[in-house]
Scaffold this motif. Structure first.
Motif, PDB file in Angstrom:
ATOM      1  N   ILE A  24       0.840  -1.205   0.000  1.00 41.89           N
ATOM      2  CA  ILE A  24       0.000   0.000   0.000  1.00 41.89           C
ATOM      3  C   ILE A  24       0.873   1.252   0.000  1.00 41.89           C
ATOM      4  CG2 ILE A  24      -1.659   1.325   1.382  1.00 41.89           C
ATOM      5  CD1 ILE A  24      -2.842  -1.385   2.286  1.00 41.89           C
ATOM      6  N   ALA A  25       1.945   1.226   0.817  1.00 38.58           N
ATOM      7  CA  ALA A  25       2.798   2.421   0.914  1.00 38.58           C
ATOM      8  C   ALA A  25       3.414   2.784  -0.438  1.00 38.58           C
ATOM      9  CB  ALA A  25       3.895   2.191   1.955  1.00 38.58           C
ATOM     10  N   GLU A  26       3.779   1.755  -1.230  1.00 33.59           N
ATOM     11  CA  GLU A  26       4.543   2.027  -2.460  1.00 33.59           C
ATOM     12  C   GLU A  26       3.685   2.073  -3.727  1.00 33.59           C
ATOM     13  OE1 GLU A  26       7.771  -0.754  -2.897  1.00 33.59           O
ATOM     14  OE2 GLU A  26       8.942   0.166  -1.275  1.00 33.59           O
ATOM     15  N   SER A  27       2.478   1.536  -3.679  1.00 31.11           N
ATOM     16  CA  SER A  27       1.709   1.396  -4.918  1.00 31.11           C
ATOM     17  C   SER A  27       0.853   2.620  -5.210  1.00 31.11           C
ATOM     18  CB  SER A  27       0.798   0.165  -4.832  1.00 31.11           C
ATOM     19  OG  SER A  27       1.564  -0.998  -4.650  1.00 31.11           O
ATOM     20  N   GLY A  28       0.583   2.828  -6.477  1.00 29.41           N
ATOM     21  CA  GLY A  28      -0.259   3.958  -6.864  1.00 29.41           C
ATOM     22  C   GLY A  28       0.380   5.242  -6.371  1.00 29.41           C
ATOM     23  N   ARG A  29      -0.436   6.081  -5.744  1.00 33.79           N
ATOM     24  CA  ARG A  29       0.125   7.279  -5.124  1.00 33.79           C
ATOM     25  C   ARG A  29       0.695   6.865  -3.767  1.00 33.79           C
ATOM     26  NH1 ARG A  29      -3.197  12.861  -4.196  1.00 33.79           N
ATOM     27  NH2 ARG A  29      -1.546  14.034  -3.195  1.00 33.79           N
ATOM     28  N   PRO A  30       2.010   6.949  -3.576  1.00 35.30           N
ATOM     29  CA  PRO A  30       2.588   6.436  -2.332  1.00 35.30           C
ATOM     30  C   PRO A  30       2.090   7.213  -1.117  1.00 35.30           C
ATOM     31  CG  PRO A  30       4.280   6.827  -4.000  1.00 35.30           C
ATOM     32  CD  PRO A  30       3.022   7.468  -4.498  1.00 35.30           C
ATOM     33  N   GLY A  31       2.290   6.603   0.050  1.00 38.96           N
ATOM     34  CA  GLY A  31       1.862   7.276   1.273  1.00 38.96           C
ATOM     35  C   GLY A  31       2.253   6.464   2.488  1.00 38.96           C
ATOM     36  N   PRO A  32       1.947   7.010   3.670  1.00 37.68           N
ATOM     37  CA  PRO A  32       2.338   6.333   4.907  1.00 37.68           C
ATOM     38  C   PRO A  32       1.307   5.305   5.364  1.00 37.68           C
ATOM     39  CG  PRO A  32       1.393   8.470   5.412  1.00 37.68           C
ATOM     40  CD  PRO A  32       1.360   8.342   3.911  1.00 37.68           C
ATOM     41  N   VAL A  33       1.817   4.228   5.947  1.00 36.55           N
ATOM     42  CA  VAL A  33       0.975   3.197   6.547  1.00 36.55           C
ATOM     43  C   VAL A  33       1.452   3.003   7.981  1.00 36.55           C
ATOM     44  CG1 VAL A  33       0.250   0.777   6.432  1.00 36.55           C
ATOM     45  CG2 VAL A  33       0.655   2.055   4.316  1.00 36.55           C
ATOM     46  N   LEU A  34       0.531   2.939   8.916  1.00 31.61           N
ATOM     47  CA  LEU A  34       0.895   2.716  10.311  1.00 31.61           C
ATOM     48  C   LEU A  34       0.413   1.335  10.754  1.00 31.61           C
ATOM     49  CD1 LEU A  34       1.173   4.847  13.341  1.00 31.61           C
ATOM     50  CD2 LEU A  34      -0.545   3.039  13.487  1.00 31.61           C
ATOM     51  N   ILE A  35       1.292   0.655  11.489  1.00 35.29           N
ATOM     52  CA  ILE A  35       0.943  -0.672  12.027  1.00 35.29           C
ATOM     53  C   ILE A  35       1.133  -0.617  13.537  1.00 35.29           C
ATOM     54  CG2 ILE A  35       1.381  -3.148  11.882  1.00 35.29           C
ATOM     55  CD1 ILE A  35       2.949  -2.573   9.266  1.00 35.29           C
ATOM     56  N   ASP A  36       0.026  -0.702  14.260  1.00 28.26           N
ATOM     57  CA  ASP A  36       0.064  -0.665  15.727  1.00 28.26           C
ATOM     58  C   ASP A  36       0.011  -2.107  16.235  1.00 28.26           C
ATOM     59  OD1 ASP A  36       0.184   0.862  18.082  1.00 28.26           O
ATOM     60  OD2 ASP A  36      -1.995   0.773  18.357  1.00 28.26           O
ATOM     61  N   ILE A  37       0.991  -2.487  17.059  1.00 28.34           N
ATOM     62  CA  ILE A  37       1.109  -3.899  17.447  1.00 28.34           C
ATOM     63  C   ILE A  37       1.144  -4.016  18.970  1.00 28.34           C
ATOM     64  CG2 ILE A  37       2.380  -6.049  17.100  1.00 28.34           C
ATOM     65  CD1 ILE A  37       3.710  -4.791  14.669  1.00 28.34           C
ATOM     66  N   PRO A  38       0.062  -4.505  19.568  1.00 27.82           N
ATOM     67  CA  PRO A  38       0.044  -4.669  21.024  1.00 27.82           C
ATOM     68  C   PRO A  38       1.170  -5.591  21.496  1.00 27.82           C
ATOM     69  CG  PRO A  38      -2.167  -4.877  20.127  1.00 27.82           C
ATOM     70  CD  PRO A  38      -1.224  -4.856  18.956  1.00 27.82           C
TER      71      PRO A  38
ATOM     72  N   LEU B 145       5.944 -18.184   4.940  1.00 31.28           N
ATOM     73  CA  LEU B 145       6.328 -16.762   4.972  1.00 31.28           C
ATOM     74  C   LEU B 145       5.903 -16.110   3.658  1.00 31.28           C
ATOM     75  CD1 LEU B 145       9.894 -16.929   6.592  1.00 31.28           C
ATOM     76  CD2 LEU B 145       7.799 -16.013   7.620  1.00 31.28           C
ATOM     77  N   PRO B 146       5.251 -14.979   3.728  1.00 32.04           N
ATOM     78  CA  PRO B 146       4.703 -14.376   2.506  1.00 32.04           C
ATOM     79  C   PRO B 146       5.796 -13.734   1.653  1.00 32.04           C
ATOM     80  CG  PRO B 146       4.383 -12.912   4.370  1.00 32.04           C
ATOM     81  CD  PRO B 146       4.985 -14.167   4.927  1.00 32.04           C
ATOM     82  N   ALA B 147       5.491 -13.591   0.374  1.00 28.68           N
ATOM     83  CA  ALA B 147       6.386 -12.823  -0.497  1.00 28.68           C
ATOM     84  C   ALA B 147       6.380 -11.373  -0.032  1.00 28.68           C
ATOM     85  CB  ALA B 147       5.898 -12.919  -1.943  1.00 28.68           C
ATOM     86  N   PRO B 148       7.514 -10.687  -0.165  1.00 24.95           N
ATOM     87  CA  PRO B 148       7.536  -9.283   0.243  1.00 24.95           C
ATOM     88  C   PRO B 148       6.515  -8.464  -0.539  1.00 24.95           C
ATOM     89  CG  PRO B 148       9.758 -10.076  -0.239  1.00 24.95           C
ATOM     90  CD  PRO B 148       8.813 -11.141  -0.684  1.00 24.95           C
ATOM     91  N   GLY B 149       5.962  -7.449   0.113  1.00 26.62           N
ATOM     92  CA  GLY B 149       5.085  -6.518  -0.591  1.00 26.62           C
ATOM     93  C   GLY B 149       5.924  -5.505  -1.340  1.00 26.62           C
ATOM     94  N   GLY B 150       5.278  -4.748  -2.191  1.00 24.16           N
ATOM     95  CA  GLY B 150       6.003  -3.728  -2.944  1.00 24.16           C
ATOM     96  C   GLY B 150       5.103  -3.074  -3.954  1.00 24.16           C
TER      97      GLY B 150
END
Lengths: 98, 566
Positions: free
Chosen positions: B149-163, B178-183
């Motif tokens: 999501i961060a890199e695709s289309g119009r890029p932008g910030p993504v936040l991941i909050d992890i308890p 293990l998943p393939a890397p995103g991009g």
């Protein structure tokens, strides 16, 4: 609600991923971009994985912009207008008479 | 295949490693400590910032230099709130950023626990997307998806909050789970019919003007945009974040448009009959009063984000696609324009309205002269960061950017304090390059604690302070529009920045206002290796001109100070 106001209202139909937070994404977008949101109805569909949201919005000049900004939200799967629904759809649900 | 046991924390480091994350700025704290424990045995190099906002902007520096998503990390509560400004900045400038925050254990969420804040809720309006991870297994999808999501289309910030309990939870998985890397995922190409329509619009235009936006740099379309200008013999104007897309010195580049653009750019926008907006969003600082922006032009708008079409100006033709895709397929459809009349008109305007400044001999420390001197003195591939204010606009007006991604600046959000940490991030991302941060005495103090990181890693960053002992752009507005009532814009005291640098273990230089040869002193300071701070006094009543009054049409630009200005 006056008749004129009803005639300028539009109902948007959103299919969204159903998880805590999607409602704040949608309502937050309206607040942040100064769009008017008059009413909202949200029900789970597809066995609970998705929800359908019906939004009552005013402000025709911004309608296209509202739809496009909504469509950019990751959890919003589709956006369409629902001209088939009667303008007083939400009023009836709200049961504001009596 | 044998299953392997991970914790949420070790799974996170593994997934970040697989994303190609090598350097990770951040600050630890209670709710993110399991992740930091996992970092202890990870090849990821953690960069210990001194404030989470610094960590966020170090990540900006990396992402803005490479175009790839950079990550940063903070703990819950104040760690997360301190990151917010950097996240909002990434949103407005379309920078790919993945911010990871610790959260109190799920059993405590909603109890007003120590260092608990609703990070998810706070980040909704300033992220492209955000997550609260409720189950350790979700990391397998969330982490790669966040980078996509961060890199695709119009890029932008993504936040991941992890308890914290999710970081501690154990999970058994096969390595092939293990998943393939995103991009970055490619967007659909523009329809041929749209490109044909664009080619026809250009062919029938008499006075086309190219309006370069930051999306050209994001898309890697800089060369193509320059070739378009040559092919159709058109002038181009650039937004702040597109500087460097077409090299300064090109006969086609007429300079930056907007609030601090030159009269030539305003006039060209008034005279053009076709505006080719590419990767630009009609920001108010660029357009001035939008109703009076390019009043006689048809607009062709090329952008990867269709929500930009008609948001401010209604285009005659809009193409939702990647700029490089559109330009690459447009160019073969265009004949070489042999008429030079429009470009000659533009060149004449540009030459008739240069920046006003005294000659170098008379005023070597005039900001415009300083910017030009720096350009002569620094290596040509120097990466320049700025803070926000007068110095930023002087750099934008006068420093000749020759390549994309050589100017890193907070354009949309306008965050003072951006420059130093962004320069640090740039130094990590481009270890063989010289990095210069032109800043102001007000801006630098907003993240000066990051000088400690500069000292930790001995990075080749030169910090050049245009010191007027004022919040200069505030003061300028007060002078021009608020009757010279300088409320809260003049500092009662300013620190000795050279001594401050030395206190951090960094070389500090103070240029005296009455120095016999201040430029030689600056050159000498820049010639030495390693980090340094160079404090340069400039006069406090120097202003950035031209300036369009906020809310006015660009053509109402103020060209120079008048004694009656009030």
């Amino acid at each position: 609600m006056t008749t004129t106001a009803i005639s300028q209202a539009h109902i948007l139909d959103l299919r969204v991923r159903n998880h805590p937070g999607v409602m704040s994404h949608v309502t937050g977008l309206f607040a942040r971009r100064a769009f008017n949101l008059e009413a909202i109805l949200c029900v789970p569909i597809a066995g609970g994985d998705e929800s359908r949201m019906l939004l009552l919005v005013h402000g025709t000049p911004k309608l296209e912009q509202i739809e496009r900004q909504l469509a950019k939200l990751h959890d919003v799967l589709s956006v369409r207008q629902r001209p088939d629904l009667p303008p007083d759809y939400f009023e009836r649900l709200g049961g504001t008479e009596k | 295949m044998a299953k392997k046991t991970y914790t949420g924390a070790t799974l996170l480091t593994t997934l970040l490693e697989r994303q190609g994350i090598r350097d990770l700025p951040g600050i630890p704290g209670g709710a993110i400590l399991p992740f930091y424990d996992a970092l202890h045995t990870s090849p990821i190099r953690h960069i210990l910032a001194r404030h989470e906002q610094g960590a966020g902007f170090i990540a900006h520096g990396m992402a803005r230099v490479t175009g790839r998503a950079a990550a940063c990390v903070a703990t819950s509560g104040p760690g997360a709130t301190n990151l917010l400004t950097a996240i909002a900045d990434a949103r407005l400038d379309s920078i790919p950023l993945v911010a990871i925050t610790g959260q109190v254990p799920q059993s405590l969420i909603g109890t007003d626990a120590f260092q608990e804040v609703d990070t998810y809720g706070l980040s909704v309006p300033i992220t492209k997307h955000n997550y609260l991870v409720r189950d350790v297994r979700d990391l397998l999808t969330v982490i790669p998806e966040a980078f996509t999501i961060a890199e695709s289309g119009r890029p932008g910030p993504v936040l991941i909050d992890i308890p914290k309990d999710v970081q501690n939870a154990a999970i058994e998985i096969d390595d092939d789970e293990l998943p393939a890397p995103g991009g970055c995922r490619p967007v659909p190409p523009a329809p041929d019919a749209d490109i044909d329509a664009l080619a026809r619009m250009i062919a029938s235009a008499q006075r086309p003007l190219i309006y370069l936006g930051g999306g050209i740099i994001t898309s890697g379309a800089s060369e193509l945009a320059h070739e378009l200008a040559r092919r159709i013999a058109a002038p181009a104007v650039s937004t702040l974040n597109a500087l460097g897309a077409i090299p300064a010195g090109s006969p086609h580049l007429m300079g930056m448009l907007g609030m601090h653009g030159t009269r030539a750019t305003h006039t060209l926008l008034d005279e053009c009959d076709l505006l080719l907006a590419i990767g630009a969003r009609f920001d108010d600082r660029a357009t001035g009063k939008a109703d009076e922006f390019c009043p006689h032009a048809a607009i062709a708008h090329i952008d990867i984000d269709r929500a930009e079409f008609g948001k401010i100006k209604r285009p005659s033709l809009s193409i939702e696609a990647d700029a490089a895709d559109v330009l690459g397929r447009l160019l073969p459809r265009l004949q070489q324009n042999t008429s030079r009349a429009w470009l000659d008109r533009a060149t004449a305007l540009r030459d008739a309205h240069p920046l006003r400044h005294p000659p170098r001999e008379a005023a070597p420390l005039h900001p415009v002269n300083l910017c030009r001197f720096l350009a002569e003195t620094l290596p040509s591939d120097t990466i320049m960061t700025t803070d926000v204010g007068q110095h930023q606009m002087w750099v934008a007006q006068a420093y000749p950017f020759r390549a994309p991604r050589t100017l890193l600046t907070s354009g949309g959000l306008g965050t003072m304090g951006f420059g130093l940490p962004a320069a640090i991030g740039a130094a990590f991302a481009a270890p063989d390059r010289r990095i210069a941060c032109v800043t102001g005495d007000g801006s630098l103090l907003m993240n000066i604690q990051e000088l400690a990181v500069l000292a930790d890693f001995n990075l080749p960053v030169a910090i050049i302070i245009f010191n007027n002992a004022n919040l200069g752009l505030v003061r300028q507005q007060q002078e021009l529009f608020y009757g010279r009532r300088y409320e809260a814009s003049i500092f009662e005291t300013t620190p000795d920045f050279a001594a401050l640098a030395r206190a951090f273990g960094i070389r500090g230089h103070s240029i005296a206002a009455d120095s016999a040869d201040p430029l030689a002193e600056i050159a000498g300071a820049l010639a030495l290796p390693g980090p340094c701070v160079i404090n340069i006094p400039i006069t406090s009543d120097e202003k950035v001109f031209p300036m369009v009054p906020p809310g006015a049409a660009n053509r109402q630009s103020i060209e120079q100070a008048t004694p009656a200005a009030a």
